[in-house]
Design a protein around this motif. Structure first.
Motif, PDB file in Angstrom:
ATOM      1  N   PRO A  80       3.085  -6.268   7.242  1.00 57.75           N
ATOM      2  CA  PRO A  80       2.415  -7.498   7.672  1.00 57.75           C
ATOM      3  C   PRO A  80       3.400  -8.599   8.037  1.00 57.75           C
ATOM      4  CG  PRO A  80       2.305  -7.280   5.294  1.00 57.75           C
ATOM      5  CD  PRO A  80       3.000  -6.053   5.804  1.00 57.75           C
ATOM      6  N   ALA A  84       4.237  -9.967   1.881  1.00 55.40           N
ATOM      7  CA  ALA A  84       3.133  -9.657   0.959  1.00 55.40           C
ATOM      8  C   ALA A  84       3.667  -8.794  -0.181  1.00 55.40           C
ATOM      9  CB  ALA A  84       2.019  -8.943   1.703  1.00 55.40           C
ATOM     10  N   LEU A  85       4.378  -9.452  -1.080  1.00 49.72           N
ATOM     11  CA  LEU A  85       4.988  -8.760  -2.223  1.00 49.72           C
ATOM     12  C   LEU A  85       4.716  -9.566  -3.485  1.00 49.72           C
ATOM     13  CD1 LEU A  85       8.482  -8.125  -0.613  1.00 49.72           C
ATOM     14  CD2 LEU A  85       6.742  -6.369  -0.992  1.00 49.72           C
ATOM     15  N   TYR A  86       4.882  -8.941  -4.628  1.00 50.08           N
ATOM     16  CA  TYR A  86       4.747  -9.656  -5.894  1.00 50.08           C
ATOM     17  C   TYR A  86       6.111 -10.242  -6.245  1.00 50.08           C
ATOM     18  CZ  TYR A  86       0.293  -7.397  -5.826  1.00 50.08           C
ATOM     19  OH  TYR A  86      -0.956  -6.996  -5.428  1.00 50.08           O
ATOM     20  N   ASN A 142       9.612  -5.909   2.300  1.00 47.73           N
ATOM     21  CA  ASN A 142       8.276  -5.928   2.912  1.00 47.73           C
ATOM     22  C   ASN A 142       8.087  -4.707   3.827  1.00 47.73           C
ATOM     23  OD1 ASN A 142       5.905  -7.502   2.935  1.00 47.73           O
ATOM     24  ND2 ASN A 142       6.361  -8.254   4.985  1.00 47.73           N
TER      25      ASN A 142
ATOM     26  N   SER B 220      -1.172 -15.344  -1.613  1.00 45.91           N
ATOM     27  CA  SER B 220       0.176 -14.816  -1.348  1.00 45.91           C
ATOM     28  C   SER B 220       0.172 -13.730  -0.278  1.00 45.91           C
ATOM     29  CB  SER B 220       0.770 -14.242  -2.634  1.00 45.91           C
ATOM     30  OG  SER B 220       0.072 -13.070  -3.001  1.00 45.91           O
ATOM     31  N   GLY B 221      -0.999 -13.338   0.166  1.00 47.55           N
ATOM     32  CA  GLY B 221      -1.075 -12.327   1.235  1.00 47.55           C
ATOM     33  C   GLY B 221      -1.170 -10.903   0.720  1.00 47.55           C
ATOM     34  N   THR B 222      -0.993 -10.716  -0.587  1.00 51.36           N
ATOM     35  CA  THR B 222      -1.038  -9.345  -1.101  1.00 51.36           C
ATOM     36  C   THR B 222      -2.462  -8.785  -1.096  1.00 51.36           C
ATOM     37  OG1 THR B 222      -1.057 -10.269  -3.335  1.00 51.36           O
ATOM     38  CG2 THR B 222       1.037  -9.458  -2.533  1.00 51.36           C
ATOM     39  N   LEU B 223      -3.461  -9.664  -1.183  1.00 49.74           N
ATOM     40  CA  LEU B 223      -4.848  -9.174  -1.166  1.00 49.74           C
ATOM     41  C   LEU B 223      -5.133  -8.517   0.188  1.00 49.74           C
ATOM     42  CD1 LEU B 223      -7.437  -9.075  -2.873  1.00 49.74           C
ATOM     43  CD2 LEU B 223      -8.164 -11.168  -1.768  1.00 49.74           C
ATOM     44  N   ARG B 225      -2.979  -7.264   2.166  1.00 47.91           N
ATOM     45  CA  ARG B 225      -2.197  -6.030   2.264  1.00 47.91           C
ATOM     46  C   ARG B 225      -2.847  -4.902   1.452  1.00 47.91           C
ATOM     47  NH1 ARG B 225       4.300  -5.622   2.309  1.00 47.91           N
ATOM     48  NH2 ARG B 225       4.373  -3.583   3.263  1.00 47.91           N
ATOM     49  N   GLN B 228      -5.364  -3.173   3.282  1.00 45.26           N
ATOM     50  CA  GLN B 228      -4.850  -2.299   4.351  1.00 45.26           C
ATOM     51  C   GLN B 228      -4.431  -0.935   3.804  1.00 45.26           C
ATOM     52  OE1 GLN B 228      -1.929  -5.144   5.827  1.00 45.26           O
ATOM     53  NE2 GLN B 228      -3.074  -5.345   7.739  1.00 45.26           N
TER      54      GLN B 228
END
Lengths: 310, 390
Positions: A80, A84-86, A142, B220-223, B225, B228
Motif C-alpha cells: 500500500p 501499514a505496519l505495527y 512495507n 494507521s492504515g493497517t486495517l 491492509r 486486503q
C-alpha cells in the motif's frame, strides 16, 4: 494473467473510475501512470478487494473472479501507499504476522521472513522496532510484508513516495530482482522515471480512464511528438511574433517560458539550422540548445493537456 | 500563543462528533447523577429517602405485631413485604434486601411481661451505608408507635405497662443480627468490596483500550491492509474480542491471586464459579469496547464515549452511588449495567458465599448483555469495514 474490463467506481458525486480497461500479461510489469487523483489507488484498492467496484469485471488466470475472494487474495501481494505496519513491534514480528495471514507458519514462515529481510538489507536490524526505522527502511519493510507468501501477482501503490533517493534506488533494485523472477506486477506511480526505467508497459490514466497504454516505444511511436528542442535565449522579449508563427506553420508545438523556447514535433532537429539563423541576431543571442527525445512527460502532456505533477 | 490557541481550536472543531461528546458528556453525567440521587430529594422539611423494601416476617401473628406491621406499612419511606422468616433470611443472605425485620413467636407475651423482645433486624454485613439509611428510617417509625402520644394507635394488647412501647423499644433495643457464611469460608466485607469494585473499574477502563485498538488500526492504515489479505473482517472482529477478554481475564486473575496471597481473600471455595464470573464479566465489558469502536469515527470520539460509558455504568450500576437510595426507575435502569451484575455476582460468590447454582442467573445475564452488545458491535464493525470498502 489479470484483466479488468469496464470498471466504474464513484464516491458520492465524484467519479473515480470511468470505464477502466486494463490487462496484465504473465510476468510483465505494467506501470500505471497518472497524476494525483487520477484513479490509480482506487483501481489498486478494487483489485485487492478493499473497495467494491460499482460495475465491471475482473478476470484472473482466465476466470472471472470477485477481488474479495480468499483464493485470489492468497496469490496476491499488495504494497500500500501508506506505511501499514505495527510501529511498536519489530520488523521481524511484523513480517511473521503478515505472513501468517497467508497461511505460512513455523519454520517455513521464519525462513521466508529471513529471506525477505536479507533481500531488503534489513536482516541485521530485524529486531529493531519499526518506529525507530528511517522512512526508507519502513518503506522496505512495507514491501517485504507483501512478499512473504511469494505471490505471483503484486500490486505496488506508489511505493517510493516521500523517501530519499538512496532508499528509492534500493527499492528499485529490489523490484528489479522481483521482476526478474517472473512476477506479474502492477505498479502505480506519478514518477515518470520510475515508469520509464522499471516497467515493461505503461498505461496512462487520467480522470478515471486509461487514455493510452503500451511499451514506451509504442507510446513514442503513437505520439505526434518525436523530438523536443529547447533553446535558451537572451532577451526573449525581443523575439518577434513572426518567428514563432513561422515555427508553428511547420506543425511544431511552440512554447516560451521565461527565457526558454521549447519547440516540439516530428524531426524538429532538422529545422534547427533555420531556427538558429532566425535567432542569431545581436539582440537575442542563443545561450544553450538541447535536443531531447520524446519522453513520457511529453506524451502525458500531449494526451491529457496537463503536466503529470499538476 | 494565540496561533497555537487558534490552531488547537480549529483541530477541536474539525471533529464535530468528538466536540459534541466533549460538551454533551458533562450534561449526560450531571443528568445521570441527579436522577440517581433524586431518591434523596428534599421534601420541604428535609431530605426524604425513596421507599426502601423491607421484608417483615411476623412469626407471632399477634395483635401487637400486626399493629406494628400495619404502622410500618403506612410509612411513606418503607415498602413492607410480608414474608416468612426463611424467606426473609434468604432475601438478605442473597443480597436482595439490605435487612429484614423478624418478629419471633411470643413477641406479644414478652411485650406484656416486659421481658426481652424476640425480634431482630437481620442484615447483610458490610452494607453499612445502606444499613445506616434503613436504620434512620425504621427506628423512628418504631419509636413513633407510642400509645401515650396517640391513644388511637395503641396496640390492642391488654395489661398494665410500666412504660409505653416507645420507651420499651428504646430500652430493649432491637437486636441487630448480621448474616454471614461460616467464618472459615467467608471473606471480610472490607476485603471483598474493594476487590470486586476495582475488578469492575479495571474492566471498564479496558473498554477504551479494546475499542481504541480497532480505531488505531484504522488510523494507521493497517486495517485497510488487513482487509486486503485473505483474513475475513469477522476474523478480525473476533480476534479483537478474544484479545480483550484474555487480557482482562488475566488482569483479574492476577488481582484476585494477589489479593488472596497478600490480603487473605478466600477464592478457593468456589473456583469454577469465580472463573465463570470473571469470564462473563470480561466478555460483557470487552463487547462494550468493540461497540464503542463501531460508534466512534476517531480515537478522540472514542475516548469521550468511553469516559461517558465508564462513569454512567459505574453510576447507575451502584459503584458510585448505592442502588439503595436510587428511585425505582433508576434501579430498573441499573439492571442494564454490567457493573450491577458483575458486582453482585462477585459479592454473591466471595462474600455471601452463595452456591454456584444461585449465581448462575447473574452469570447468564452478564453473558446475555455481552452477547447482545457483541451482536450490535459486530453490525457496526461491518459498517465500519464498509466505509473502507465502499
Amino acid at each position: 494473467m489479470l484483466a479488468v474490463k469496464n470498471i466504474f467506481k464513484s464516491f458520492h458525486s465524484t467519479t473515480a473510475l470511468n470505464g477502466v480497461d486494463l490487462a496484465l500479461e504473465e510476468g510483465e510489469m505494467l506501470g500505471l501512470l497518472g497524476p494525483n487523483g487520477a484513479g490509480k489507488s482506487t483501481l489498486i484498492n478494487i483489485l485487492s478487494g478493499l473497495v467494491r467496484m460499482d460495475r465491471g469485471t475482473v478476470t484472473f488466470r482466465g476466470r472471472e473472479i470477485s477481488p474479495n475472494a480468499a483464493g485470489y487474495k492468497m496469490q496476491l501481494g499488495v504494497v500500500p501507499q501508506e506505511i501499514a505496519l505495527y510501529q511498536d513491534i519489530s520488523a521481524w514480528r511484523n513480517l511473521l504476522f503478515w505472513g501468517s495471514l497467508y497461511g505460512l507458519k513455523g519454520q517455513q514462515l521464519r525462513e521466508r521472513a529471513e529471506t525477505v529481510l536479507r533481500e531488503l538489507g534489513l536482516y541485521d536490524r530485524r529486531h529493531d522496532l519499526v518506529k525507530n526505522y528511517s522512512g526508507g527502511m519502513k518503506r522496505r519493510v512495507n514491501i517485504g510484508a507483501a512478499l512473504l507468501h511469494d505471490p505471483g501477482l503484486l500490486f505496488f501503490d506508489e511505493p517510493t513516495v516521500g523517501i530519499d533517493p538512496q532508499s528509492r534506488n534500493l527499492i528499485y533494485d529490489f523490484i528489479q530482482r522481483i521482476k526478474s523472477r517472473g512476477k506479474t506486477i502492477l505498479y502505480t506511480t506519478h514518477y515518470l522515471e520510475e515508469a520509464q526505467n522499471l516497467c515493461d508497459r505503461i498505461a496512462i490514466i487520467d480522470q478515471g480512464r486509461v487514455v493510452t497504454s503500451g511499451t514506451l516505444e509504442e507510446l513514442r511511436a503513437a505520439s505526434a511528438i518525436r523530438e523536443t528542442v529547447e533553446i535558451q535565449v537572451d532577451h526573449p522579449e525581443n523575439l518577434g511574433a513572426g518567428l514563432l508563427d513561422n515555427l508553428r506553420k511547420d506543425a511544431f508545438t511552440v512554447s516560451l517560458a521565461g527565457d526558454n523556447l521549447t519547440v516540439a514535433g516530428t524531426d524538429v532537429s532538422l529545422a534547427l539550422p533555420g531556427m538558429l539563423d532566425a535567432l542569431q541576431k545581436p539582440d537575442h543571442p542563443v545561450r544553450r540548445i538541447e535536443i531531447k527525445r520524446v519522453n513520457l512527460e511529453n506524451i502525458f502532456l500531449e494526451l491529457t493537456g496537463r503536466q503529470l505533477r499538476d | 500563543m494565540f496561533r497555537i490557541l487558534k490552531k488547537d481550536l480549529q483541530l477541536l472543531f474539525s471533529d464535530r462528533r468528538a466536540l459534541l461528546m466533549k460538551f454533551l458528556l458533562p450534561v449526560l453525567l450531571i443528568t445521570v447523577f441527579v436522577m440517581a440521587f433524586s431518591g434523596l430529594r428534599d421534601n420541604g422539611g428535609g431530605s426524604r429517602i425513596a421507599k426502601i423494601d423491607l421484608p417483615v416476617a411476623d412469626g407471632d401473628q399477634s395483635a401487637a405485631t400486626k399493629y406494628m406491621v400495619q404502622k410500618l406499612e403506612a410509612s411513606e419511606n418503607l415498602h413492607i413485604e410480608p414474608v416468612t422468616e426463611d424467606q426473609a433470611l434468604d432475601l438478605v443472605r442473597r443480597g436482595k434486601r439490605v435487612g429484614a425485620l423478624v418478629f419471633g413467636k411470643g413477641f406479644s407475651d414478652a411485650y406484656l411481661s416486659q421481658t426481652p423482645l424476640p425480634w431482630r433486624l437481620v442484615y447483610q454485613e458490610g452494607r453499612d451505608m445502606e444499613l445506616g439509611i434503613l436504620k434512620s428510617v425504621l427506628i423512628p417509625q418504631l419509636i413513633g408507635m407510642d400509645p401515650n402520644g396517640k391513644k388511637e394507635d395503641a396496640p390492642t394488647v391488654t395489661g398494665t405497662q410500666a412504660e409505653g412501647p416507645a420507651d420499651y423499644i428504646r430500652n430493649k433495643q432491637l437486636v441487630f443480627e448480621p448474616l454471614r457464611a461460616a467464618k472459615s469460608v467467608s471473606n471480610d466485607p472490607w476485603l471483598v468490596q474493594p476487590v470486586a469494585g476495582i475488578a469492575l473499574i479495571l474492566l471498564l477502563f479496558n473498554v477504551a483500550g479494546i475499542g481504541g485498538s480497532i480505531l488505531e488500526e484504522k488510523e494507521s492504515g493497517t486495517l485497510a491492509r488487513l482487509f486486503q489479505t485473505p483474513l475475513k473482517p469477522s476474523g478480525l472482529f473476533w480476534g479483537k474480542l478474544l484479545m480483550g477478554v484474555i487480557v482482562s481475564f488475566l488482569q483479574l486473575a492476577i488481582m484476585f491471586l494477589f489479593a488472596s496471597l497478600v490480603f487473605g481473600l478466600k477464592i478457593g471455595n468456589n473456583l469454577p464459579g469465580l472463573l465463570l464470573i470473571m469470564l462473563a464479566t470480561t466478555f460483557a465489558c470487552s463487547s462494550f469496547g468493540l461497540l464503542l469502536a463501531g460508534i466512534s469515527k476517531s480515537r478522540a470520539q472514542m475516548q469521550g464515549l468511553a469516559i461517558g460509558v465508564v462513569l454512567v455504568m459505574s453510576a447507575i450500576g451502584g459503584s458510585m452511588i448505592p442502588l439503595f437510595i436510587m428511585p425505582a426507575f433508576m434501579k430498573k435502569i441499573a439492571l442494564l449495567s454490567v457493573n450491577y451484575w458483575g458486582l453482585e455476582a462477585f459479592y454473591d460468590l466471595l462474600w455471601r458465599q452463595l452456591p454456584l447454582v444461585q449465581i448462575l442467573p447473574r452469570i447468564a445475564v452478564l453473558t446475555g448483555i455481552g452477547l447482545a452488545v457483541t451482536l450490535a458491535a459486530f453490525y457496526l464493525f461491518k459498517k465500519l469495514a464498509a466505509t473502507l470498502t465502499h
